[in-house]
Write a protein that holds these residues in place. Structure first.
Motif, PDB file in Angstrom:
ATOM      1  N   VAL A  21      10.394  84.695  22.771  1.00 22.03           N
ATOM      2  CA  VAL A  21       9.818  84.159  23.929  1.00 22.03           C
ATOM      3  C   VAL A  21      10.575  84.328  25.177  1.00 22.03           C
ATOM      4  CG1 VAL A  21       9.079  81.814  24.648  1.00 22.03           C
ATOM      5  CG2 VAL A  21       8.593  82.415  22.484  1.00 22.03           C
ATOM      6  N   THR A  22      11.870  84.225  24.967  1.00 21.08           N
ATOM      7  CA  THR A  22      12.639  84.542  26.108  1.00 21.08           C
ATOM      8  C   THR A  22      12.349  86.054  26.863  1.00 21.08           C
ATOM      9  OG1 THR A  22      14.366  83.062  25.316  1.00 21.08           O
ATOM     10  CG2 THR A  22      15.005  84.747  27.166  1.00 21.08           C
ATOM     11  N   ALA A  23      12.409  86.949  26.056  1.00 22.85           N
ATOM     12  CA  ALA A  23      11.967  88.370  26.424  1.00 22.85           C
ATOM     13  C   ALA A  23      10.446  88.492  26.949  1.00 22.85           C
ATOM     14  CB  ALA A  23      12.311  89.271  25.468  1.00 22.85           C
ATOM     15  N   LEU A  24       9.669  87.541  26.317  1.00 24.32           N
ATOM     16  CA  LEU A  24       8.220  87.788  26.947  1.00 24.32           C
ATOM     17  C   LEU A  24       8.077  87.175  28.199  1.00 24.32           C
ATOM     18  CD1 LEU A  24       5.316  88.446  25.996  1.00 24.32           C
ATOM     19  CD2 LEU A  24       5.126  86.331  24.967  1.00 24.32           C
ATOM     20  N   CYS A  25       8.628  86.246  28.433  1.00 28.39           N
ATOM     21  CA  CYS A  25       8.607  85.258  29.782  1.00 28.39           C
ATOM     22  C   CYS A  25       9.323  86.076  30.746  1.00 28.39           C
ATOM     23  CB  CYS A  25       9.316  84.047  29.512  1.00 28.39           C
ATOM     24  SG  CYS A  25       8.104  82.815  28.543  1.00 28.39           S
ATOM     25  N   ALA A  56      12.169  92.538  30.364  1.00 32.46           N
ATOM     26  CA  ALA A  56      12.042  92.082  28.792  1.00 32.46           C
ATOM     27  C   ALA A  56      12.924  92.605  27.987  1.00 32.46           C
ATOM     28  CB  ALA A  56      10.684  92.522  28.191  1.00 32.46           C
ATOM     29  N   SER A  57      13.569  93.935  28.218  1.00 33.06           N
ATOM     30  CA  SER A  57      14.601  94.407  27.499  1.00 33.06           C
ATOM     31  C   SER A  57      15.971  94.079  28.102  1.00 33.06           C
ATOM     32  CB  SER A  57      14.564  96.067  27.669  1.00 33.06           C
ATOM     33  OG  SER A  57      14.853  96.546  29.069  1.00 33.06           O
ATOM     34  N   LEU A  58      16.069  93.770  29.381  1.00 33.79           N
ATOM     35  CA  LEU A  58      17.284  92.956  29.932  1.00 33.79           C
ATOM     36  C   LEU A  58      17.689  91.698  29.136  1.00 33.79           C
ATOM     37  CD1 LEU A  58      19.702  93.087  31.681  1.00 33.79           C
ATOM     38  CD2 LEU A  58      18.292  91.946  33.112  1.00 33.79           C
ATOM     39  N   TRP A  59      16.511  90.926  29.237  1.00 34.93           N
ATOM     40  CA  TRP A  59      16.416  89.568  28.769  1.00 34.93           C
ATOM     41  C   TRP A  59      16.801  89.524  27.212  1.00 34.93           C
ATOM     42  CZ3 TRP A  59      13.489  85.544  31.743  1.00 34.93           C
ATOM     43  CH2 TRP A  59      13.936  85.296  33.080  1.00 34.93           C
ATOM     44  N   LEU A  60      16.057  90.546  26.507  1.00 38.38           N
ATOM     45  CA  LEU A  60      16.169  90.557  25.018  1.00 38.38           C
ATOM     46  C   LEU A  60      17.599  90.843  24.707  1.00 38.38           C
ATOM     47  CD1 LEU A  60      14.671  90.627  22.174  1.00 38.38           C
ATOM     48  CD2 LEU A  60      14.571  92.967  22.594  1.00 38.38           C
ATOM     49  N   ILE A  61      18.277  91.791  25.140  1.00 36.16           N
ATOM     50  CA  ILE A  61      19.480  92.149  25.010  1.00 36.16           C
ATOM     51  C   ILE A  61      20.419  90.972  25.392  1.00 36.16           C
ATOM     52  CG2 ILE A  61      21.527  93.778  25.820  1.00 36.16           C
ATOM     53  CD1 ILE A  61      19.225  95.825  26.132  1.00 36.16           C
ATOM     54  N   ALA A  62      20.252  90.315  26.604  1.00 38.88           N
ATOM     55  CA  ALA A  62      21.068  89.417  26.940  1.00 38.88           C
ATOM     56  C   ALA A  62      21.090  88.134  26.140  1.00 38.88           C
ATOM     57  CB  ALA A  62      20.832  88.872  28.560  1.00 38.88           C
ATOM     58  N   SER A  63      19.657  87.782  25.528  1.00 40.82           N
ATOM     59  CA  SER A  63      19.762  86.347  24.894  1.00 40.82           C
ATOM     60  C   SER A  63      20.233  86.711  23.296  1.00 40.82           C
ATOM     61  CB  SER A  63      18.249  86.121  24.716  1.00 40.82           C
ATOM     62  OG  SER A  63      17.432  86.924  24.299  1.00 40.82           O
ATOM     63  N   THR A  64      20.084  88.073  22.901  1.00 36.65           N
ATOM     64  CA  THR A  64      20.510  88.361  21.797  1.00 36.65           C
ATOM     65  C   THR A  64      22.108  88.340  21.811  1.00 36.65           C
ATOM     66  OG1 THR A  64      18.582  89.762  21.193  1.00 36.65           O
ATOM     67  CG2 THR A  64      20.712  90.120  19.746  1.00 36.65           C
ATOM     68  N   TYR A  65      22.775  89.127  22.604  1.00 43.14           N
ATOM     69  CA  TYR A  65      24.119  88.678  22.809  1.00 43.14           C
ATOM     70  C   TYR A  65      24.585  87.325  22.876  1.00 43.14           C
ATOM     71  CZ  TYR A  65      28.722  89.159  25.119  1.00 43.14           C
ATOM     72  OH  TYR A  65      30.028  88.796  25.109  1.00 43.14           O
ATOM     73  N   ILE A  66      24.057  86.353  23.607  1.00 43.20           N
ATOM     74  CA  ILE A  66      24.411  85.065  23.550  1.00 43.20           C
ATOM     75  C   ILE A  66      24.167  84.685  22.276  1.00 43.20           C
ATOM     76  CG2 ILE A  66      23.696  82.819  24.497  1.00 43.20           C
ATOM     77  CD1 ILE A  66      22.917  84.435  27.241  1.00 43.20           C
ATOM     78  N   HIS A  67      23.000  84.826  21.587  1.00 40.83           N
ATOM     79  CA  HIS A  67      22.796  84.325  20.228  1.00 40.83           C
ATOM     80  C   HIS A  67      23.874  84.629  19.226  1.00 40.83           C
ATOM     81  CE1 HIS A  67      20.702  83.108  16.637  1.00 40.83           C
ATOM     82  NE2 HIS A  67      21.034  84.509  16.088  1.00 40.83           N
ATOM     83  N   PHE A  68      24.471  86.025  19.381  1.00 41.41           N
ATOM     84  CA  PHE A  68      25.481  86.430  18.434  1.00 41.41           C
ATOM     85  C   PHE A  68      26.849  85.721  18.680  1.00 41.41           C
ATOM     86  CE2 PHE A  68      22.213  89.313  16.965  1.00 41.41           C
ATOM     87  CZ  PHE A  68      22.115  88.930  15.535  1.00 41.41           C
ATOM     88  N   SER A  69      26.969  85.705  19.985  1.00 41.45           N
ATOM     89  CA  SER A  69      28.308  85.456  20.685  1.00 41.45           C
ATOM     90  C   SER A  69      28.758  83.832  20.101  1.00 41.45           C
ATOM     91  CB  SER A  69      28.621  85.394  22.196  1.00 41.45           C
ATOM     92  OG  SER A  69      27.634  84.619  22.888  1.00 41.45           O
ATOM     93  N   ASN A  70      27.759  83.024  20.139  1.00 42.15           N
ATOM     94  CA  ASN A  70      28.167  81.519  19.719  1.00 42.15           C
ATOM     95  C   ASN A  70      27.378  81.182  18.249  1.00 42.15           C
ATOM     96  OD1 ASN A  70      25.455  81.038  20.145  1.00 42.15           O
ATOM     97  ND2 ASN A  70      25.491  80.252  22.115  1.00 42.15           N
ATOM     98  N   GLU A  71      27.380  82.370  17.511  1.00 46.13           N
ATOM     99  CA  GLU A  71      26.790  82.338  16.033  1.00 46.13           C
ATOM    100  C   GLU A  71      25.635  81.650  15.916  1.00 46.13           C
ATOM    101  OE1 GLU A  71      30.103  80.793  13.959  1.00 46.13           O
ATOM    102  OE2 GLU A  71      31.677  82.245  14.365  1.00 46.13           O
ATOM    103  N   GLY A  72      24.455  81.761  16.932  1.00 48.87           N
ATOM    104  CA  GLY A  72      23.353  81.015  16.741  1.00 48.87           C
ATOM    105  C   GLY A  72      23.112  79.551  16.899  1.00 48.87           C
ATOM    106  N   ILE A  73      24.083  78.987  17.232  1.00 51.71           N
ATOM    107  CA  ILE A  73      24.159  77.551  17.493  1.00 51.71           C
ATOM    108  C   ILE A  73      23.305  77.071  18.488  1.00 51.71           C
ATOM    109  CG2 ILE A  73      25.518  75.438  17.810  1.00 51.71           C
ATOM    110  CD1 ILE A  73      28.067  76.929  16.617  1.00 51.71           C
ATOM    111  N   LEU A  74      23.628  77.651  19.642  1.00 54.34           N
ATOM    112  CA  LEU A  74      22.680  77.164  20.818  1.00 54.34           C
ATOM    113  C   LEU A  74      21.250  77.676  20.786  1.00 54.34           C
ATOM    114  CD1 LEU A  74      23.106  76.198  23.717  1.00 54.34           C
ATOM    115  CD2 LEU A  74      23.342  78.449  24.568  1.00 54.34           C
TER     116      LEU A  74
END
Length: 118
Positions: A91-95, A54-72
């Motif tokens: 939800v990504t981190a929970l899954c 969960a922490s790995l996916w939370l960090i990764a999805s947050t990084y992806i979110h900020f790297s493309n300014e939240g568009i994706l």
């Protein structure tokens, strides 16, 4: 360092390395292996796997979110009917946490079954 913290860190770091080359479900193999190796109790094994992935996916999805300014993540959240991208990240981190926790618990229980300690 406790076994819980150690297994949480091993799961997170090994899953990060494995996910660079293999599909998303490879985190379950890593989590099961670490759960079998370092698991001491069933709840501890589940929580270590859950927290690690969960922490790995939370960090990764947050990084992806900020790297493309939240568009994706904003567009995916719209497609899924979520109110905003923040809920998609949760939800990504929970899954991921559920996959990691259950696979770590499975690894622990298989080793427990093998050793016949019940």
């Amino acid at each position: 360092m406790t076994y819980h913290t150690l297994s949480w860190l091993y799961i997170m770091l090994l899953a990060l390395a494995v996910q660079l080359f293999l599909p998303w479900w490879s985190v379950a193999i890593v989590s099961a292996a670490v759960g079998a190796w370092l698991g001491r109790k069933s709840l501890q094994a589940f929580l270590s796997g859950f927290a690690g992935i969960a922490s790995l996916w939370l960090i990764a999805s947050t990084y992806i979110h900020f790297s493309n300014e939240g568009i994706l993540s904003g567009r995916i959240a719209d497609m899924m009917g979520l109110p905003n991208a923040f809920f998609l990240i949760l939800v990504t981190a929970l899954c991921g946490g559920i996959v990691g926790g259950l696979s770590s618990l499975t690894g622990y229980l298989l080793m427990d079954l093998k050793s016949g300690s019940k």
